[in-house]
Scaffold this motif. Structure first.
Motif, short mmCIF file in Angstrom:
data_model
loop_
_atom_site.label_atom_id
_atom_site.label_comp_id
_atom_site.label_asym_id
_atom_site.label_seq_id
_atom_site.Cartn_x
_atom_site.Cartn_y
_atom_site.Cartn_z
N ALA A 41 0.82 -1.21 0.00
CA ALA A 41 0.00 0.00 0.00
C ALA A 41 0.85 1.26 0.00
CB ALA A 41 -0.93 0.00 1.21
N GLY A 42 2.04 1.19 0.56
CA GLY A 42 2.92 2.34 0.62
C GLY A 42 3.32 2.86 -0.75
N LEU A 43 3.19 2.04 -1.77
CA LEU A 43 3.48 2.50 -3.13
C LEU A 43 2.49 3.56 -3.57
CD1 LEU A 43 4.19 -0.68 -5.29
CD2 LEU A 43 5.81 1.07 -4.56
N PHE A 44 1.28 3.48 -3.11
CA PHE A 44 0.19 4.28 -3.65
C PHE A 44 -0.08 5.57 -2.88
CE2 PHE A 44 -0.21 -0.04 -5.00
CZ PHE A 44 -0.38 0.11 -6.36
N PHE A 45 0.47 5.68 -1.68
CA PHE A 45 0.27 6.87 -0.85
C PHE A 45 1.60 7.33 -0.28
CE2 PHE A 45 -3.81 4.85 -0.97
CZ PHE A 45 -4.65 5.92 -1.22
N ALA A 46 1.82 8.64 -0.31
CA ALA A 46 3.09 9.21 0.14
C ALA A 46 3.20 9.25 1.65
CB ALA A 46 3.23 10.63 -0.41
N PRO A 47 4.36 8.86 2.16
CA PRO A 47 4.62 9.10 3.59
C PRO A 47 4.84 10.60 3.81
CG PRO A 47 6.51 8.05 2.54
CD PRO A 47 5.44 8.17 1.51
N SER A 48 4.68 11.06 5.02
CA SER A 48 4.88 12.48 5.28
C SER A 48 6.33 12.87 5.03
CB SER A 48 4.47 12.83 6.71
OG SER A 48 5.25 12.12 7.62
N ALA A 54 12.33 10.49 -4.16
CA ALA A 54 11.72 9.26 -3.65
C ALA A 54 10.25 9.18 -4.05
CB ALA A 54 11.85 9.19 -2.13
N ARG A 55 9.54 10.33 -3.99
CA ARG A 55 8.12 10.35 -4.37
C ARG A 55 7.95 9.99 -5.84
NH1 ARG A 55 5.45 14.07 -7.04
NH2 ARG A 55 6.97 15.69 -6.58
N LEU A 56 8.78 10.58 -6.69
CA LEU A 56 8.68 10.31 -8.13
C LEU A 56 8.96 8.84 -8.43
CD1 LEU A 56 10.37 13.54 -9.53
CD2 LEU A 56 7.92 12.96 -9.53
N ALA A 57 9.97 8.27 -7.78
CA ALA A 57 10.29 6.85 -7.98
C ALA A 57 9.16 5.96 -7.50
CB ALA A 57 11.59 6.50 -7.26
N ARG A 58 8.59 6.28 -6.32
CA ARG A 58 7.48 5.49 -5.78
C ARG A 58 6.26 5.58 -6.69
NH1 ARG A 58 3.35 7.21 -3.71
NH2 ARG A 58 4.17 9.25 -3.16
N GLU A 59 5.95 6.79 -7.16
CA GLU A 59 4.79 6.95 -8.05
C GLU A 59 4.97 6.17 -9.35
OE1 GLU A 59 3.22 11.32 -6.55
OE2 GLU A 59 4.51 11.22 -8.32
N GLU A 60 6.17 6.16 -9.90
CA GLU A 60 6.42 5.39 -11.12
C GLU A 60 6.24 3.89 -10.87
OE1 GLU A 60 6.70 6.19 -14.35
OE2 GLU A 60 6.16 8.16 -13.57
N PRO A 83 -13.86 13.36 -5.99
CA PRO A 83 -12.53 12.89 -6.42
C PRO A 83 -11.67 12.47 -5.22
CG PRO A 83 -12.57 15.28 -6.39
CD PRO A 83 -13.94 14.81 -5.96
N GLU A 84 -10.79 11.51 -5.48
CA GLU A 84 -9.83 11.07 -4.47
C GLU A 84 -8.72 12.11 -4.38
OE1 GLU A 84 -9.78 8.73 -2.33
OE2 GLU A 84 -11.29 7.33 -3.04
N PRO A 85 -8.47 12.68 -3.20
CA PRO A 85 -7.48 13.75 -3.10
C PRO A 85 -6.03 13.29 -2.97
CG PRO A 85 -8.55 13.46 -1.00
CD PRO A 85 -9.21 12.51 -1.96
N TYR A 86 -5.80 12.03 -2.65
CA TYR A 86 -4.44 11.55 -2.38
C TYR A 86 -4.17 10.25 -3.11
CZ TYR A 86 -5.19 14.71 1.53
OH TYR A 86 -5.50 15.80 2.29
N GLY A 87 -2.90 9.99 -3.35
CA GLY A 87 -2.47 8.69 -3.83
C GLY A 87 -2.54 8.51 -5.33
N VAL A 88 -2.02 7.36 -5.76
CA VAL A 88 -2.07 6.95 -7.17
C VAL A 88 -3.29 6.07 -7.32
CG1 VAL A 88 -0.90 5.67 -9.01
CG2 VAL A 88 0.43 7.11 -7.44
N TRP A 89 -4.19 6.47 -8.19
CA TRP A 89 -5.42 5.71 -8.49
C TRP A 89 -5.56 5.65 -10.01
CZ3 TRP A 89 -9.28 3.96 -4.98
CH2 TRP A 89 -9.07 4.30 -3.65
N THR A 93 -1.50 10.21 -10.58
CA THR A 93 -1.24 10.81 -9.28
C THR A 93 -2.35 11.81 -8.97
OG1 THR A 93 0.03 12.64 -10.18
CG2 THR A 93 1.26 10.62 -9.62
N ALA A 94 -2.39 12.28 -7.74
CA ALA A 94 -3.38 13.30 -7.36
C ALA A 94 -3.22 14.55 -8.21
CB ALA A 94 -3.25 13.63 -5.88
N ALA A 95 -1.99 14.96 -8.48
CA ALA A 95 -1.74 16.15 -9.30
C ALA A 95 -2.23 15.92 -10.73
CB ALA A 95 -0.26 16.50 -9.30
N GLU A 96 -1.99 14.75 -11.27
CA GLU A 96 -2.45 14.44 -12.64
C GLU A 96 -3.97 14.42 -12.71
OE1 GLU A 96 1.38 11.77 -14.06
OE2 GLU A 96 -0.26 10.81 -12.94
N ARG A 97 -4.61 13.91 -11.66
CA ARG A 97 -6.09 13.90 -11.64
C ARG A 97 -6.64 15.32 -11.56
NH1 ARG A 97 -4.93 9.77 -8.14
NH2 ARG A 97 -5.69 10.92 -6.31
#
Length: 117
Positions: A41-48, A54-60, A83-89, A93-97
């Protein structure tokens, strides 16, 4: 950290809707076949305070899971509809959505404009 689908089922996020269509849609929600149910699950949501690299690598890495998912489009539709505000869905990514939603709003507004003549 809970998986995005599991988190929604314990009330941390809005409940995931049932898959559209079919007589057993209520008994067989779209997310039961999601590839991410088998991944971290950690792949899909950013740790604080995650560093950008690291975020870009995890999102990819999360997007690679999404790319092989049989319910990618249903997941993407769900994330854009809520809309989902966080994570890769659904591979976004949230920014792309947010970009997709802004483009849709702009397009809808342009369609509503009267034609000058």
């Amino acid at each position: 950290m809970l998986h995005p689908i599991e988190a929604s089922q314990v009330g941390l996020r809005p409940r995931v809707p049932a898959q559209r269509g079919g007589p057993d849609a209520e008994d067989n929600p779209w997310h039961t076949g999601a590839a991410c149910r088998r991944d971290e699950a950690g792949l899909f949501f950013a740790p604080s305070k995650e560093p950008t690299a690291a975020r870009l690598a995890r999102e990819e890495q999360a997007k690679r899971v999404c790319a092989r998912c049989p319910v990618l489009l249903e997941c993407r539709d769900h994330a854009l509809l809520l809309p989902e505000p966080y994570g890769v869905w659904g591979g976004l990514t949230a920014a792309e959505r947010r970009v997709v939603l802004a483009r849709r709003r702009r397009h809808d507004q342009e369609q509503d404009l009267p034609i000058a003549g």
